[in-house]
Write an enzyme that holds these catalytic residues in place. Sequence first.
Site, mmCIF file in Angstrom:
data_model
loop_
_atom_site.group_PDB
_atom_site.id
_atom_site.type_symbol
_atom_site.label_atom_id
_atom_site.label_comp_id
_atom_site.label_asym_id
_atom_site.label_seq_id
_atom_site.Cartn_x
_atom_site.Cartn_y
_atom_site.Cartn_z
ATOM 1 N N LYS A 118 26.988 3.745 -24.061
ATOM 2 C CA LYS A 118 28.088 4.602 -23.633
ATOM 3 C C LYS A 118 27.880 5.071 -22.199
ATOM 4 O O LYS A 118 26.814 5.549 -21.833
ATOM 5 C CB LYS A 118 28.193 5.799 -24.580
ATOM 6 N N GLU B 82 30.941 4.066 -35.037
ATOM 7 C CA GLU B 82 29.913 4.704 -34.232
ATOM 8 C C GLU B 82 28.936 5.445 -35.153
ATOM 9 O O GLU B 82 29.325 6.027 -36.163
ATOM 10 C CB GLU B 82 30.580 5.697 -33.276
ATOM 11 N N CYS C 240 33.651 5.602 -29.028
ATOM 12 C CA CYS C 240 34.279 6.888 -29.326
ATOM 13 C C CYS C 240 35.406 7.175 -28.346
ATOM 14 O O CYS C 240 36.317 6.381 -28.199
ATOM 15 C CB CYS C 240 33.233 8.004 -29.358
#
Length: 539
Positions: free
Chosen positions: A364, A294, A422
Amino acid sequence: MLKTMSRPLVLSLLSGLLLPLALPNEFFLFGFPLLGCVCLAPYFTALARCRSWGRAALCSVVFCLVSTPLSNFWLAFFKDFAFLTIGAVTAAYCVLFIGFGAILWKFSRTGPYRPLLIAAFWMTYEFIKSTGYFAYPWGLIVYPVNTLLPLMQIADIAGLWPLSFLMALTNSLFAEFFLRLSRPWALSGEGPEEEATPLLAAKGGGRQSVFEKNSLIASGAFAALLALGFTGYGLFRMAEELPSAGNLKTVLVQQNTDPWVSGSQERNLLTVQKLSREGAAQFGGKPDIVLWSESSLSSPYKENAQRFENYPSADPFSPFARALGSPLLTGSPILIEEADGARRFQNAVILIDSQARIAQSYAKRHPVPMAEHIPLWEFAPVRKFFQDVVGIRSIWSLGSTDTIFTVKTSEGKDIRFGSPICFEDAFPYLCRNLVKKGADLLLNLTNDAWSRTNSAQIQHFVVARFRSIEMKRVLVRSTNGGLTAVIGPFGEIQASLPMFEAASLAAEISVTREESLTPYTVYGDWLPITVGIFLIGVL
């Protein structure tokens, strides 16, 4: 000092110290399973000794005030927002446990059934804290036993919740034992009301049933049967040979650099490109896919494509991507124009093909609340407060689709994968959606290097480990500083890199896929929801 404190407060303080030691920590990196079976017992004992729900709430606040910052001390390193991370998390749980502690205290007065009811409520509490926008699935009582893989396989039926119930039950049984050992008069209903009423006395002064007199033995036998049953099921599942959908030659790059440091992008790129070449060389220069972490690209790739033709000057990125000749999955912001005309960024992963073009992307969907995303940000007073007072200048715009990426192996097979970003690999609902939409495996890109601690890396790994077991899918974690690893469908570590070391890992992954989805993938969190409804009726 201890002499001036009441016994329940001391017991709550003790649990507040023991729980962080049972969870993965700097002393026991993967946790302390035996301590996990007893760490909550002093707190449960304290609740049973309290004469009122107010005293129980105070004990609960003491427990949270100690256990939360000790378990999550690494949150203090999250940029410059320590008071919003570790401070807000601690304060939130202290407030939350004023109510939860009162409910636990209520269940502690239910006679011989209380170990079961306390365990059921604790499981329901952990489900609640792990669900929704403000979900924080860290610090669960199941994590100390994350290395006991046969015991964990029950997760493919009902998630980690049966283990949450079992671990809470062992703790409540130990609390029950301590209470009876220290206050035997409680069984007969005689004696002083020190701080709590006699909890196991027969109602109305009548005679106790055989079960009431032997409830500790019966509940202990039930817990033992659960543990044996879970372990037996796990051994049976782990003996199975899961079908393979193909082999994926994968290079995982762990650059161990901090992308949050201003002006570090050039150094970071030079490092990951060098490590990528080293990893690819182990496959003769032709892996099926290369994974970065990331935030490896801190600038939007699409809008800066021309710049990346010559940047970094010592080893330009776009020519590197074409020379690599393999798809590259990396973290990169995506610039979008929203309905109100505003131009905002998304925290995303992009799949760059052998022509250095973006083939697919995923943004995300579950942000870090109050850090990556702030509710009501569109209103000027809210935005001004967080910008001027807190120091948060901007937030991420959230994604809206579950992207299923496709990559072709050297064998000519198409492998489909989802890529949670994440801490999204901590949320079962999100990973379940990706698997139900056809993902053969999960490839997670993470940057936890900011935490500066081994325990933070391991805690994240342990949370994610359950996803592979729940869905019987391989989970690959490519991180900035750790724990970079390939996790098999039974939760086993198939390959990994040392934490906080710059290195690449060349792993040929056997992508396993059963013909049918696991019960948990299909039905989700049916157990805590059902039990929660039952507990409402009990209350």
